[in-house]
Every structure is written in C-alpha cells, then in structure tokens.
Design a protein around this motif. Structure first.
Motif, PDB file in Angstrom:
ATOM      1  N   GLU A   1     -18.155   1.670   8.474  1.00  0.00           N
ATOM      2  CA  GLU A   1     -19.445   2.359   8.400  1.00  0.00           C
ATOM      3  C   GLU A   1     -19.386   3.553   7.447  1.00  0.00           C
ATOM      4  O   GLU A   1     -20.185   3.659   6.517  1.00  0.00           O
ATOM      5  CB  GLU A   1     -19.888   2.827   9.794  1.00  0.00           C
ATOM      6  N   THR A   2     -18.444   4.459   7.696  1.00  0.00           N
ATOM      7  CA  THR A   2     -18.294   5.631   6.819  1.00  0.00           C
ATOM      8  C   THR A   2     -16.922   5.699   6.167  1.00  0.00           C
ATOM      9  O   THR A   2     -16.691   6.541   5.299  1.00  0.00           O
ATOM     10  CB  THR A   2     -18.529   6.940   7.615  1.00  0.00           C
ATOM     11  N   LEU A   3     -16.005   4.825   6.594  1.00  0.00           N
ATOM     12  CA  LEU A   3     -14.630   4.851   6.090  1.00  0.00           C
ATOM     13  C   LEU A   3     -14.202   3.433   5.719  1.00  0.00           C
ATOM     14  O   LEU A   3     -14.283   2.522   6.548  1.00  0.00           O
ATOM     15  CB  LEU A   3     -13.689   5.432   7.148  1.00  0.00           C
ATOM     16  N   PHE A   4     -13.708   3.280   4.478  1.00  0.00           N
ATOM     17  CA  PHE A   4     -13.338   1.964   3.955  1.00  0.00           C
ATOM     18  C   PHE A   4     -11.991   2.061   3.244  1.00  0.00           C
ATOM     19  O   PHE A   4     -11.493   3.153   2.974  1.00  0.00           O
ATOM     20  CB  PHE A   4     -14.409   1.473   2.971  1.00  0.00           C
ATOM     21  N   GLU A   5     -11.410   0.893   2.948  1.00  0.00           N
ATOM     22  CA  GLU A   5     -10.142   0.875   2.219  1.00  0.00           C
ATOM     23  C   GLU A   5     -10.270   1.562   0.865  1.00  0.00           C
ATOM     24  O   GLU A   5      -9.321   2.194   0.386  1.00  0.00           O
ATOM     25  CB  GLU A   5      -9.661  -0.568   2.047  1.00  0.00           C
ATOM     26  N   ALA A   6     -11.449   1.475   0.246  1.00  0.00           N
ATOM     27  CA  ALA A   6     -11.665   2.152  -1.036  1.00  0.00           C
ATOM     28  C   ALA A   6     -11.510   3.662  -0.892  1.00  0.00           C
ATOM     29  O   ALA A   6     -11.043   4.343  -1.825  1.00  0.00           O
ATOM     30  CB  ALA A   6     -13.048   1.817  -1.576  1.00  0.00           C
ATOM     31  N   ASP A   7     -11.886   4.193   0.277  1.00  0.00           N
ATOM     32  CA  ASP A   7     -11.704   5.628   0.517  1.00  0.00           C
ATOM     33  C   ASP A   7     -10.222   5.976   0.597  1.00  0.00           C
ATOM     34  O   ASP A   7      -9.783   7.015   0.079  1.00  0.00           O
ATOM     35  CB  ASP A   7     -12.403   6.039   1.811  1.00  0.00           C
ATOM     36  N   ALA A   8      -9.449   5.116   1.261  1.00  0.00           N
ATOM     37  CA  ALA A   8      -8.011   5.354   1.369  1.00  0.00           C
ATOM     38  C   ALA A   8      -7.358   5.332  -0.010  1.00  0.00           C
ATOM     39  O   ALA A   8      -6.500   6.169  -0.331  1.00  0.00           O
ATOM     40  CB  ALA A   8      -7.377   4.303   2.281  1.00  0.00           C
TER      41      ALA A   8
ATOM     42  N   LYS B   1       6.837  15.403  -6.216  1.00  0.00           N
ATOM     43  CA  LYS B   1       7.203  14.074  -6.705  1.00  0.00           C
ATOM     44  C   LYS B   1       7.168  12.986  -5.638  1.00  0.00           C
ATOM     45  O   LYS B   1       7.003  11.812  -5.964  1.00  0.00           O
ATOM     46  CB  LYS B   1       8.614  14.119  -7.304  1.00  0.00           C
ATOM     47  N   VAL B   2       7.368  13.357  -4.356  1.00  0.00           N
ATOM     48  CA  VAL B   2       7.537  12.343  -3.305  1.00  0.00           C
ATOM     49  C   VAL B   2       6.596  12.618  -2.147  1.00  0.00           C
ATOM     50  O   VAL B   2       6.497  13.750  -1.670  1.00  0.00           O
ATOM     51  CB  VAL B   2       8.998  12.307  -2.797  1.00  0.00           C
ATOM     52  N   VAL B   3       5.921  11.565  -1.667  1.00  0.00           N
ATOM     53  CA  VAL B   3       5.004  11.652  -0.530  1.00  0.00           C
ATOM     54  C   VAL B   3       5.427  10.638   0.524  1.00  0.00           C
ATOM     55  O   VAL B   3       5.601   9.454   0.211  1.00  0.00           O
ATOM     56  CB  VAL B   3       3.546  11.366  -0.961  1.00  0.00           C
ATOM     57  N   CYS B   4       5.596  11.100   1.762  1.00  0.00           N
ATOM     58  CA  CYS B   4       5.850  10.186   2.875  1.00  0.00           C
ATOM     59  C   CYS B   4       4.521   9.707   3.452  1.00  0.00           C
ATOM     60  O   CYS B   4       3.552  10.474   3.515  1.00  0.00           O
ATOM     61  CB  CYS B   4       6.647  10.883   3.975  1.00  0.00           C
ATOM     62  N   VAL B   5       4.487   8.459   3.905  1.00  0.00           N
ATOM     63  CA  VAL B   5       3.273   7.879   4.482  1.00  0.00           C
ATOM     64  C   VAL B   5       3.636   7.159   5.777  1.00  0.00           C
ATOM     65  O   VAL B   5       4.613   6.404   5.838  1.00  0.00           O
ATOM     66  CB  VAL B   5       2.611   6.889   3.507  1.00  0.00           C
ATOM     67  N   GLY B   6       2.845   7.406   6.833  1.00  0.00           N
ATOM     68  CA  GLY B   6       2.999   6.703   8.100  1.00  0.00           C
ATOM     69  C   GLY B   6       1.651   6.261   8.608  1.00  0.00           C
ATOM     70  O   GLY B   6       0.608   6.647   8.072  1.00  0.00           O
ATOM     71  N   TYR B   7       1.649   5.463   9.683  1.00  0.00           N
ATOM     72  CA  TYR B   7       0.369   5.024  10.246  1.00  0.00           C
ATOM     73  C   TYR B   7       0.503   4.799  11.748  1.00  0.00           C
ATOM     74  O   TYR B   7       1.591   4.535  12.260  1.00  0.00           O
ATOM     75  CB  TYR B   7      -0.153   3.772   9.546  1.00  0.00           C
ATOM     76  N   ASP B   8      -0.632   4.904  12.444  1.00  0.00           N
ATOM     77  CA  ASP B   8      -0.635   4.743  13.894  1.00  0.00           C
ATOM     78  C   ASP B   8      -0.921   3.285  14.269  1.00  0.00           C
ATOM     79  O   ASP B   8      -0.908   2.387  13.423  1.00  0.00           O
ATOM     80  CB  ASP B   8      -1.603   5.731  14.557  1.00  0.00           C
ATOM     81  N   GLY B   9      -1.192   3.047  15.552  1.00  0.00           N
ATOM     82  CA  GLY B   9      -1.314   1.685  16.048  1.00  0.00           C
ATOM     83  C   GLY B   9      -2.697   1.086  16.011  1.00  0.00           C
ATOM     84  O   GLY B   9      -2.924   0.018  16.596  1.00  0.00           O
ATOM     85  N   ARG B  10      -3.646   1.717  15.347  1.00  0.00           N
ATOM     86  CA  ARG B  10      -4.999   1.174  15.297  1.00  0.00           C
ATOM     87  C   ARG B  10      -5.055  -0.118  14.482  1.00  0.00           C
ATOM     88  O   ARG B  10      -4.283  -0.298  13.538  1.00  0.00           O
ATOM     89  CB  ARG B  10      -5.962   2.219  14.723  1.00  0.00           C
ATOM     90  N   VAL B  11      -5.990  -0.965  14.846  1.00  0.00           N
ATOM     91  CA  VAL B  11      -6.125  -2.253  14.168  1.00  0.00           C
ATOM     92  C   VAL B  11      -6.352  -2.067  12.673  1.00  0.00           C
ATOM     93  O   VAL B  11      -5.833  -2.843  11.849  1.00  0.00           O
ATOM     94  CB  VAL B  11      -7.290  -3.055  14.800  1.00  0.00           C
ATOM     95  N   SER B  12      -7.094  -1.044  12.294  1.00  0.00           N
ATOM     96  CA  SER B  12      -7.427  -0.814  10.879  1.00  0.00           C
ATOM     97  C   SER B  12      -6.340  -0.086  10.108  1.00  0.00           C
ATOM     98  O   SER B  12      -6.407   0.002   8.868  1.00  0.00           O
ATOM     99  CB  SER B  12      -8.722  -0.002  10.783  1.00  0.00           C
ATOM    100  N   SER B  13      -5.333   0.439  10.775  1.00  0.00           N
ATOM    101  CA  SER B  13      -4.378   1.327  10.100  1.00  0.00           C
ATOM    102  C   SER B  13      -3.507   0.645   9.052  1.00  0.00           C
ATOM    103  O   SER B  13      -3.281   1.218   7.973  1.00  0.00           O
ATOM    104  CB  SER B  13      -3.506   2.047  11.129  1.00  0.00           C
ATOM    105  N   PRO B  14      -2.975  -0.577   9.272  1.00  0.00           N
ATOM    106  CA  PRO B  14      -2.135  -1.182   8.225  1.00  0.00           C
ATOM    107  C   PRO B  14      -2.860  -1.369   6.895  1.00  0.00           C
ATOM    108  O   PRO B  14      -2.294  -1.093   5.838  1.00  0.00           O
ATOM    109  CB  PRO B  14      -1.724  -2.524   8.844  1.00  0.00           C
ATOM    110  N   ALA B  15      -4.103  -1.822   6.942  1.00  0.00           N
ATOM    111  CA  ALA B  15      -4.846  -2.034   5.701  1.00  0.00           C
ATOM    112  C   ALA B  15      -5.153  -0.709   5.010  1.00  0.00           C
ATOM    113  O   ALA B  15      -5.073  -0.602   3.770  1.00  0.00           O
ATOM    114  CB  ALA B  15      -6.139  -2.793   5.982  1.00  0.00           C
ATOM    115  N   LEU B  16      -5.506   0.314   5.777  1.00  0.00           N
ATOM    116  CA  LEU B  16      -5.771   1.623   5.188  1.00  0.00           C
ATOM    117  C   LEU B  16      -4.498   2.211   4.588  1.00  0.00           C
ATOM    118  O   LEU B  16      -4.527   2.825   3.512  1.00  0.00           O
ATOM    119  CB  LEU B  16      -6.355   2.572   6.235  1.00  0.00           C
TER     120      LEU B  16
END
Length: 462
Positions: free
Chosen positions: A23-30, A47-62
């Motif tokens: 609705e207001t948040l999409f993969e394009a925003d990520a 130079k380096v950025v760490c990235v993690g994600y939580d257990g939400r259904v949408s989190s892996p794609a984002l």
C-alpha cells in the motif's frame, strides 16, 4: 542506479522508515533506500554496510531489494541474515562495518514493515531520514560496483550474550520465555539451552503472521500466555520480547508485570554499586520513583525525550552506562555496547535474579518504591494541531507559575505528584500520564490535566 524515486509521504518517520506492504511500502522503496543510504555512507567515507531482516513474510524480498540498491552505489554489503534487530547492531559493532540497516516492522501488524538504520555507532533518524528522501527524489546518487558477502554471526552473538551471566550454579532457576513468534525466537532458544535451570519456550518458531498473539510486551493482554505459564510452572520469572527483539517485558513469580522503569531500578542498583555517580537516563513517561531511587543510590538521574534514537544519542553525549524507556527499550553501555538489546537485558536481569535468595524476584518487586499511576493515555489530535496544543498548555503553565519540565511536551510537578502531556512523534495523537502517591492525589492530577486539555478545546479520554 541514478533514477529518482519518491517515497510515500507517510513512511518517512521520525525514528525509522515504516509502511504497509503493498500500500505505502514496496520493493522499489527498499531499492531506492539502499541507493540513498549507500550514497550517504560513501560520501561520509564509509565502505561497508551490514544488513539483516526479521521474520515477516515480506522481509526477504525487501532485504534483497535493499541489498541491490546498496550495491549499486559501490559499497560492500555484509548480509547477516534473519534474526533480531540487536544482532544486526552487534554485527556493525564487531565486524568493523560503517553502518547497518535492519528490515523490520518491529511490533507493528503483520502487514507492516520498515527499516531501522545506524551509521558510525549512532542511529539514523530525523534530518538524516529526510536527507535520504531528498537524495532519492533528486536522483543525486553515487554509482559503483559493490560487493556482497554473507556472514553467520549467531554463534558469536550468543556467546557474547552469555558472557555476562555469572551464576552457572543456579540450577533451580525456573524461567518461562515468550518470543511471540518474532525474530528473537531462535536466539532465545539457544540462550535458554545454555543457561542453568528449567526453561519453558513459548512461540519460539519465527512466523511473520504472529499466529498466537501480537508481539508487543507492553500490552498486558499479550502477556497472558506467559502469565499462565509462569503460574503453571511456578516459574521465578517470565520474559517476553517484541517482534524484533529490542524491547523486553517481564513478569515475576506472582504474575505481576515489571514495567520499564522498574526494570531500570533493578539494573541501576547493580550498575551504580560499581559505578557510583553514573548517569541513568529514562524517558519522560517514567515514574518519579525511578528518578528518586537513582538519586538515592548515588546516581545522576536524567529525564529525556521519548524515542529510542533520541535516548541513544543522549547516552553517547553523557557517557551514561544505563538508559531505558517505558516501552521496554533498555540500553546497557555497562559491559556492553549501549544499544537496545532485549536479549542481553534478559541475561543481565537473569543474572540479578540468580543472585537472589530463592530467586525470589516477586519479593524484590513488592519492595520497590511505588506510586499510583494511569496507563499511557493516547487520544487523537490532528497532526497540524498536536504541537500547538503543547505550546499553549506550556504558556498557561508558565503564566501560572507552575513547576514543569519541557524536555518533551510538559511534565508538571505539584503537591499531588505529576502529570505529562506530550505529542507523539510518530502518530496524530497526544500522550498523557499521571502519577500520585494516593488515589485522591491521582484524581486531583487528572482533574488538573483535564482542565488544561479543555482550555485547549480537547477532552481527556475515559
């Protein structure tokens, strides 16, 4: 990636970026956020950025889209995988990264998601978030060929969490744990397996639909399953986490909730014993009993603005070893890194409980200084009106010679106790709270607050 991108105006918040997926948040925003954030990091020499994600259904794609955006700017990305937000903070602190982004909806409904960010040990919020929006909208972005590596830090993180538990002999300790199917579940299970005593694990399976209850331990109804488990097992303590593991809830053996300011009291007693005179920070919603207790213990109490990012910045400014909020964010810079890690807070609190005669947290809870207070009261007020209401109330208080703090809204002290009125930074609401020594005191405070609200054309909710 040089094309411009405009975020939905509702998702750029005071402390993070949050929206409703689809609705207001999409993969394009990520993807656009990754490009803007990578640009910010590169232009500041990072130079380096760490990235993690939580257990939400949408989190892996984002997360995948976010990484794509970061790589397009030429930064190196270190993917730490699924887990709690503090594990992402731990990754930044311990791997030499310059920054980090966590894909998480925190304790919000399953359809929501968002991003929490930090750069060079400080949170990214406020003006920084607006800058990210401007970079994306103008297309003023760095380009390059970044790199991606995957690191598994779960073992190192669990070992670090356990390092400050000092009572391996506490085999009689009984603990009930509730992850609420949130991102803390796997680490919680691994911690419990390594700690002494008997442990019941509840809703440890990470499930972004949150099938059992909402993962917000500040709401008493979300602690009912834990309360029943504590009673059934005659447990000494029950511990709950929010959806991304940076906020904690605690229940004693009597089934009574220890609120954020009470947890701060317990930790302050321990920390001030070895760090006399240290500053302890709490937000404006905390009980006066906490500030008085810190002073009695020889510490320097500091009342500060609500908001985990604001608290973290104040900790860095003051060198405070301990801070916290009523929302269950606890920040320990005593033997730890200073970020809000509910799993680490759980270990430190269990270490205190393990040292008690009979592990009797309930007895300690009953002996804590107490007052009578309302819950946090939230009621609608138009976005364009909410801060004006606070200014009008403050002006009337000043004209009347009242004693009050304007650190965050107005917190008024009088002979009966105190009341607070502040504008939420994230919603179109005003927040109120009152506290007195007796029921009659509380009634007088509520009447005073109600009078000020009515003068502003508002009514206090029932």
């Amino acid at each position: 990636m040089t094309s411009s991108h405009v975020f939905h105006p509702t998702i750029l918040r005071a402390y993070d970026i949050r929206g409703i997926v689809g609705e207001t948040l999409f993969e394009a925003d990520a993807r656009a956020l990754g490009a803007a954030f990578g640009t910010l990091v590169r232009r500041d020499g990072g130079k380096v950025v760490c990235v993690g994600y939580d257990g939400r259904v949408s989190s892996p794609a984002l997360e995948a889209a976010l990484v794509e955006g970061l790589v397009s700017t030429g930064v190196g990305v270190r993917r730490v995988g699924r887990g709690p937000t503090p594990m992402l903070y731990f990754a930044v602190k311990t791997t030499g990264a310059d920054a980090g982004i966590m894909v998480t909806g925190s304790h919000n409904p399953p359809t929501h998601n968002g991003f929490k960010m930090l750069f060079q040990s400080r949170p990214v919020f406020g003006d920084d978030i607006r800058t990210l929006g401007t970079l994306a909208a103008t297309g003023d972005l760095e380009t390059g060929d970044g790199t991606v590596e995957t690191v598994d830090l779960q073992d190192a993180y669990v070992e670090r969490l356990l390092a400050d538990f000092t009572h391996p002999e506490a085999s009689g300790l009984r603990v009930a744990w509730d992850a609420g199917n949130g991102a803390a579940g796997e680490i919680m299970s691994r911690l419990a397996a390594r700690l002494p005593g008997q442990h019941r694990l509840m809703f440890a399976e990470i499930d972004g639909t949150f099938p059992n209850h909402h993962p917000d331990p500040t709401e008493p109804e979300n602690l009912e399953d834990l309360r029943r488990a504590v009673a059934t097992d005659k447990a000494h303590v029950g511990i709950a986490f929010d959806g991304d593991g940076d906020r904690i809830g605690l229940i004693d053996g009597d089934g009574r909730i220890l609120w954020g300011d009470q947890l701060l009291m317990l930790l302050a007693r321990d920390i001030l014993a070895t760090r006399p005179g240290a500053t302890v920070i709490a937000d404006v919603k905390a009980s006066q009993t906490l500030f008085d207790e810190v002073e009695r213990l020889g510490g320097q109490p500091l009342m500060w603005k609500t908001g985990h990012s604001l608290i973290k910045v104040k900790m860095l400014e003051t060198g405070a070893p301990l801070a916290g909020e009523m929302s269950g964010h606890l920040f320990l810079a005593d033997r730890y890194y200073g970020f809000d890690d509910a799993l680490y807070a759980a270990v430190r609190l269990l270490d205190l409980i393990a040292a008690l005669p009979g592990f009797d947290l309930a007895a300690v809870h009953r002996a804590l200084p107490s007052a009578i207070n309302t819950p946090e009261l939230r009621f609608p007020c138009a976005e364009e009106r909410k801060f004006a209401v606070i200014d009008e109330v403050a002006a009337r208080l000043k004209a009347g010679g009242a004693t009050f703090s304007d650190v965050d809204g107005v917190r008024v002290r009088n002979a009966h106790g105190w009341w607070l009125l502040r504008a939420s930074n994230t919603q179109a609401v005003l927040v109120a709270r009152c506290e007195g020594a007796t029921g009659a005191d509380l009634d007088a405070l509520k009447a005073d607050l109600t009078a000020h609200l009515r003068e502003a054309g508002l009514d206090l909710p029932s």
